[in-house]
Scaffold this active site. Structure first.
Site, PDB file in Angstrom:
ATOM      1  N   LEU A  45      61.732 100.136  27.232  1.00 21.75           N
ATOM      2  CA  LEU A  45      63.078  99.913  26.711  1.00 21.75           C
ATOM      3  C   LEU A  45      63.266  98.424  26.144  1.00 21.75           C
ATOM      4  CD1 LEU A  45      65.476 101.859  27.454  1.00 21.75           C
ATOM      5  CD2 LEU A  45      63.746 102.744  25.471  1.00 21.75           C
ATOM      6  N   GLY A  48      63.612  90.758  29.850  1.00 22.64           N
ATOM      7  CA  GLY A  48      64.952  89.672  29.972  1.00 22.64           C
ATOM      8  C   GLY A  48      64.675  89.086  30.976  1.00 22.64           C
ATOM      9  N   PHE A  50      66.492  89.393  33.800  1.00 22.67           N
ATOM     10  CA  PHE A  50      66.396  90.164  34.636  1.00 22.67           C
ATOM     11  C   PHE A  50      65.829  91.355  35.473  1.00 22.67           C
ATOM     12  CE2 PHE A  50      68.090  92.279  31.243  1.00 22.67           C
ATOM     13  CZ  PHE A  50      67.393  93.107  31.163  1.00 22.67           C
ATOM     14  N   GLY A  51      64.498  90.509  34.575  1.00 22.14           N
ATOM     15  CA  GLY A  51      63.732  92.307  34.821  1.00 22.14           C
ATOM     16  C   GLY A  51      63.405  92.880  33.604  1.00 22.14           C
ATOM     17  N   VAL A  53      63.594  96.677  31.351  1.00 18.75           N
ATOM     18  CA  VAL A  53      64.764  98.342  31.335  1.00 18.75           C
ATOM     19  C   VAL A  53      63.696  99.531  30.802  1.00 18.75           C
ATOM     20  CG1 VAL A  53      66.375  99.470  30.480  1.00 18.75           C
ATOM     21  CG2 VAL A  53      66.651  97.317  30.805  1.00 18.75           C
ATOM     22  N   LYS A  67      67.088  99.913  34.787  1.00 19.18           N
ATOM     23  CA  LYS A  67      66.865  98.576  35.259  1.00 19.18           C
ATOM     24  C   LYS A  67      66.633  97.695  36.254  1.00 19.18           C
ATOM     25  CE  LYS A  67      70.356  95.804  32.176  1.00 19.18           C
ATOM     26  NZ  LYS A  67      71.894  95.231  32.279  1.00 19.18           N
ATOM     27  N   ASP A 164      78.793  87.560  29.414  1.00 20.95           N
ATOM     28  CA  ASP A 164      77.607  87.603  28.260  1.00 20.95           C
ATOM     29  C   ASP A 164      78.221  88.641  27.264  1.00 20.95           C
ATOM     30  OD1 ASP A 164      75.527  86.714  27.584  1.00 20.95           O
ATOM     31  OD2 ASP A 164      74.854  87.600  28.758  1.00 20.95           O
TER      32      ASP A 164
END
Length: 351
Positions: A45, A48, A50-51, A53, A67, A164
């Site tokens: 999907l 970013g 963070f990893g 999705v 995630k 954020d």
């Protein structure tokens, strides 16, 4: 479909079970790989800092979003479990629900409810998509985000500063109810000053961007930017031709002082909106982005202002984040949609 970590279970070879969290919903790595087809590209999907999705479907038919966190998050195993165990208890119609986690070997994954209608930035910054958002829908989005942030700040078991809030972190369910997506990796407790700035250029309050100081008023500032973007259909970092201001905040303020605030309204609305209410929302937005954090309203006050017709005080000059700071401006990405270091964080503290 998911097993609970319990005190009577023996420690597994991979160390995923813990006796300290008997009610922590845990998904096995095998279960997630099956649901997401091994995190295949066709199920991806987004991605970013963070990893990545992935969309998944459990054997009972429930759709999930997974995630798969990057391996360099820097967070310890027990800290990860502590925060998941706390945040999985959060329940609000305007928050994306965290269902559980996976912690096996080097893998750390968060399992969320799946929301089919993408994010606010997909709609509001696209000429074709935002035409489907009439004023009634936009106002419901504005109010829904406010209720979600208020819950985080005041009504949940935890005191949470999101840090954020941005259009890409607002997702929609099937009926287009807005839900705030929050990543959980924050410090052990809420602090007044941090050296790890994690918000997004264009949404950052000045005291946070320049000095690392944050509070609930940091989120209020970001929320004010969101109101402005929803009304205008443009990013705060958008610089129109012939504008004296380097961003949308400054442009709105200039129009406000000239008595032309309604000029900022998205033209695709074709003036099909209640002018008094739109003008009130613009004024609330300007109150939220005032330079002095002490002058900004709380989210409780914001919700009250949105739901009532009481008189509003006059806003003072907002913060022009990019004004006179070329280094800060150059650090922003095109479109202003990425976080610093591409990390999204939420800071939590038990009450």
């Amino acid at each position: 479909m998911m097993r609970q970590l319990n005190q009577d279970s023996s420690e597994e070879e991979n160390g995923t079970q813990s006796s300290t969290h008997p009610n922590l919903p845990f998904f096995s790595f095998k279960m997630i790989m099956t649901a997401t087809r091994n995190c295949g590209h066709e199920n991806k999907l987004g991605q970013g800092g963070f990893g990545s999705v992935y969309k998944g479907c459990l054997v009972n038919g429930q759709e999930i979003a997974v995630k798969r966190l990057s391996k360099h998050s820097g967070q310890g195993k027990e800290e990860f479990k502590n925060e998941v165990a706390l945040l999985v208890k959060l329940q609000h119609r305007n928050l994306v629900r965290l269902l559980g986690c996976c912690f096996e070997k080097e893998e750390r994954m968060l399992v969320y409810e799946y929301l089919p209608n993408k994010s606010l930035d997909f709609f509001i910054f696209d000429q074709n998509q935002r035409s489907s958002l009439d004023w009634g829908i936009r106002f419901e989005i504005i109010c829904g985000i406010a209720r979600g942030v208020l819950y985080l700040h005041q009504d949940s078991r935890l005191k949470i500063i999101h840090r954020d809030l941005k259009a890409s972190n607002i997702l929609f369910d099937a009926p287009m109810n807005p839900k705030i997506m929050a990543r959980i990796f924050g410090e052990d407790e809420i602090q007044a000053i941090t050296q790890k700035v994690v918000d997004t250029f264009g949404y950052m309050a000045p005291e946070y961007a320049m000095e690392g100081r944050y509070s609930t008023k940091t989120d209020v500032f970001s929320y004010g930017v969101l109101i402005m973007e929803i009304i205008a259909g443009k990013r705060n970092t958008h610089c129109g031709t012939g504008r004296a201001s380097p961003n949308l905040i400054g442009h709105v303020w200039t129009l406000w002082t000239e008595g032309k605030a309604m000029d900022i309204v998205d033209p695709v609305l074709n003036q099909s909106y209640p002018s008094v209410m739109v003008l009130r929302c613009i004024k609330i937005e300007l109150l939220c982005v005032q330079e002095n954090a002490m002058n900004r309203p709380s989210m409780l006050e914001v919700v009250f202002m949105l739901c009532n017709e009481s008189p509003l005080c006059q806003p003072q000059k907002p913060a022009f984040l990019f004004n006179g700071n070329q280094d800060l401006q150059d650090s922003s990405t095109s479109g202003g949609g990425s976080s610093i270091n591409e990390i999204t964080e939420t800071t939590i503290s038990a009450r």
